[in-house]
Write an enzyme that holds these catalytic residues in place. Structure first.
Site, PDB file in Angstrom:
ATOM      1  N   TYR A  32       0.814  -1.211   0.000  1.00  0.00           N
ATOM      2  CA  TYR A  32       0.000   0.000   0.000  1.00  0.00           C
ATOM      3  C   TYR A  32       0.848   1.261   0.000  1.00  0.00           C
ATOM      4  O   TYR A  32       0.371   2.337  -0.352  1.00  0.00           O
ATOM      5  CB  TYR A  32      -0.943   0.022   1.203  1.00  0.00           C
ATOM      6  CG  TYR A  32      -2.035  -1.020   1.158  1.00  0.00           C
ATOM      7  CD1 TYR A  32      -2.343  -1.702  -0.009  1.00  0.00           C
ATOM      8  CD2 TYR A  32      -2.760  -1.326   2.292  1.00  0.00           C
ATOM      9  CE1 TYR A  32      -3.333  -2.652  -0.043  1.00  0.00           C
ATOM     10  CE2 TYR A  32      -3.772  -2.283   2.273  1.00  0.00           C
ATOM     11  CZ  TYR A  32      -4.047  -2.943   1.097  1.00  0.00           C
ATOM     12  OH  TYR A  32      -5.039  -3.895   1.067  1.00  0.00           O
ATOM     13  N   ASP A  74     -10.722  -8.786   7.616  1.00  0.00           N
ATOM     14  CA  ASP A  74     -12.104  -8.664   7.151  1.00  0.00           C
ATOM     15  C   ASP A  74     -12.786 -10.032   7.128  1.00  0.00           C
ATOM     16  O   ASP A  74     -13.964 -10.164   7.486  1.00  0.00           O
ATOM     17  CB  ASP A  74     -12.156  -8.039   5.762  1.00  0.00           C
ATOM     18  CG  ASP A  74     -12.089  -6.517   5.810  1.00  0.00           C
ATOM     19  OD1 ASP A  74     -12.080  -5.970   6.918  1.00  0.00           O
ATOM     20  OD2 ASP A  74     -12.033  -5.890   4.734  1.00  0.00           O
ATOM     21  N   ASP A 102      -5.154  -7.016   5.751  1.00  0.00           N
ATOM     22  CA  ASP A 102      -6.391  -6.388   5.310  1.00  0.00           C
ATOM     23  C   ASP A 102      -7.420  -7.456   4.956  1.00  0.00           C
ATOM     24  O   ASP A 102      -8.590  -7.401   5.370  1.00  0.00           O
ATOM     25  CB  ASP A 102      -6.095  -5.494   4.102  1.00  0.00           C
ATOM     26  CG  ASP A 102      -7.239  -4.548   3.772  1.00  0.00           C
ATOM     27  OD1 ASP A 102      -8.287  -4.607   4.442  1.00  0.00           O
ATOM     28  OD2 ASP A 102      -7.069  -3.732   2.847  1.00  0.00           O
ATOM     29  N   LYS A 155       3.736 -15.472   2.269  1.00  0.00           N
ATOM     30  CA  LYS A 155       3.713 -16.279   1.043  1.00  0.00           C
ATOM     31  C   LYS A 155       5.155 -16.508   0.598  1.00  0.00           C
ATOM     32  O   LYS A 155       5.568 -16.172  -0.509  1.00  0.00           O
ATOM     33  CB  LYS A 155       2.892 -15.555  -0.037  1.00  0.00           C
ATOM     34  CG  LYS A 155       2.563 -16.407  -1.267  1.00  0.00           C
ATOM     35  CD  LYS A 155       1.669 -17.591  -0.968  1.00  0.00           C
ATOM     36  CE  LYS A 155       1.276 -18.314  -2.258  1.00  0.00           C
ATOM     37  NZ  LYS A 155       0.553 -19.575  -1.975  1.00  0.00           N
ATOM     38  N   ASP A 191      -2.921 -18.254   1.581  1.00  0.00           N
ATOM     39  CA  ASP A 191      -4.072 -18.971   1.033  1.00  0.00           C
ATOM     40  C   ASP A 191      -4.577 -20.032   2.007  1.00  0.00           C
ATOM     41  O   ASP A 191      -5.790 -20.195   2.201  1.00  0.00           O
ATOM     42  CB  ASP A 191      -3.745 -19.586  -0.336  1.00  0.00           C
ATOM     43  CG  ASP A 191      -2.388 -20.255  -0.388  1.00  0.00           C
ATOM     44  OD1 ASP A 191      -1.626 -20.170   0.600  1.00  0.00           O
ATOM     45  OD2 ASP A 191      -2.064 -20.863  -1.436  1.00  0.00           O
TER      46      ASP A 191
END
Length: 389
Positions: free
Chosen positions: A172, A283, A279, A223, A255
């Protein structure tokens, strides 16, 4: 620098002393008002903020604490008034405060603006401007709401997860970013996911210290089988783990972590991860409770004011209808009292009032089901005010 920041944060996570040691949380005599920057934002933000401030003020009076609220603009409201999603005046007010209480930002109205001018840029700028690098987002399923979850009760009942998300680095904020053309003349967009060792170390220490005060289990999510930035992340977390031998460290690819949050959420105690993965996971975890309207969050720095906000969005489709759920906003105020203002008794009153309201069957529209009592946003505020008095 990372170690220094972590040392300051240790006291905040543990509930220990912070910048103003003279504020004894057990003292019922007011030394001075706690300065709080109030950012109602957009959509349902002003509605839920109004209710939270009523409840917070009442709880504070009951414990001898006073607050000085200063309102400021951020997000779409700031764009409409100033053309800037984060005016300098707003950032200055926040920096001069003991803490920041934020409701929600964004909405359809501003979706067509260029990316750099959208309301969300105001939030990113606020986090960076206050160096609020550590996002603490609990995902707790109260027994009263276990049947509201989209998952089976036996899967979610008793879930208590803390996601620690790095908030001011990663993709970001990484450079370079932008638009261009490739060697075929085709238009492309690109972003850079980058972390330095000190950035990973400081968020890892926050997570380990949080785990020490819970079930002593930490899962690092990345990852590393594909991304070099994740390989660095994993190496640093493993190195930091040597300083916390009492915490059990595990590793999981993003994942698989996303799948396990739905399959076996009770596996997790504390999760630490980077900005974009955090993020997504936070959520996802928030829906375990069945509603975004129940979950607060804290974004804290090493030495300055933190930002406390509900995890849900601005919900412009229901704004102005007095049907929004203010509970996450109230719980965010509780986190502010606990982490930033060192007012644990006020935080206890707020959290107890929310639990009591749920026990009594009061529900806003997002939580209502047959056999419970449907109330409006303002009515839930009335109920909570009585419960905290």
């Amino acid at each position: 620098m990372a170690l220094a920041a972590s040392s300051r944060l240790r006291g905040r996570i543990a509930g220990g002393p912070r910048r103003q040691a003279s504020r004894a949380s057990t003292c019922r005599v007011v030394c001075k008002a706690h300065k709080v920057a109030i950012l109602p934002g957009d959509g349902i933000g002003p509605e839920i903020m109004d209710q939270a401030l009523r409840v917070l003020t009442t709880a504070g009076k009951a414990e001898g604490a006073e607050f000085e609220f200063t309102r400021a603009l951020v997000g779409g409201a700031a764009i409409d008034a100033t053309g800037n999603p984060l005016p300098k005046e707003t950032l200055d007010i926040c920096k001069a405060s003991d803490s920041v209480l934020l409701a929600a930002i964004g909405g359809y109205k501003w979706d067509t603006l260029p990316a750099e001018q959208r309301p969300e840029r105001g939030l990113l700028g606020l986090r960076a401007g206050l160096n609020a690098f550590a996002n603490l987002r609990p995902a707790i399923v109260p027994p009263q709401l276990a049947d509201s979850s989209p998952l089976k009760r036996e899967i979610v009942e008793g879930v208590d997860i803390l996601i620690v998300r790095e908030l001011v680095g990663g993709i970001y904020f990484g450079q370079p970013r932008g638009f261009g053309t490739n060697d075929k003349g085709e238009r492309i967009g690109f972003n850079t996911d980058v972390y330095s060792e000190p950035e990973v170390e400081r968020i890892a220490r926050v997570a380990f210290e949080a785990a020490q005060k819970r079930q002593k289990r930490l899962c690092s999510v990345e990852k590393s089988n594909v991304l070099e930035v994740s390989q660095l992340w994993k190496e640093v977390v493993i190195r930091v783990a040597k300083d916390y031998p009492d915490v059990e460290l595990s590793h999981m690819y993003i994942d698989n972590a996303a799948m396990q949050l739905l399959r076996n959420p009770k596996f997790f105690d504390v999760v630490v991860t980077g900005n974009i993965f955090g993020d997504i996971l936070s959520d996802e975890a928030s829906m375990l409770a069945g509603s975004l309207g129940m979950l607060p969050s804290a974004s804290i720095s090493g030495d300055g004011p933190g930002i406390f906000e509900p995890v849900h969005g601005s919900a412009p489709d229901i704004a102005g209808q007095d049907i929004a759920n203010p509970l996450a906003m109230v719980l965010s105020a509780a986190m502010m009292c606990r982490y930033d203002l060192k007012l644990p008794k006020v935080a206890d009153r707020l959290e107890t009032a929310v639990n009591s309201a749920l026990d009594q069957g009061w529900r806003t529209k997002d939580l209502w089901k047959e056999g419970t009592n449907l109330v409006k946003c303002s009515e839930m505020g009335d109920i909570l005010v009585k419960l905290v008095a």
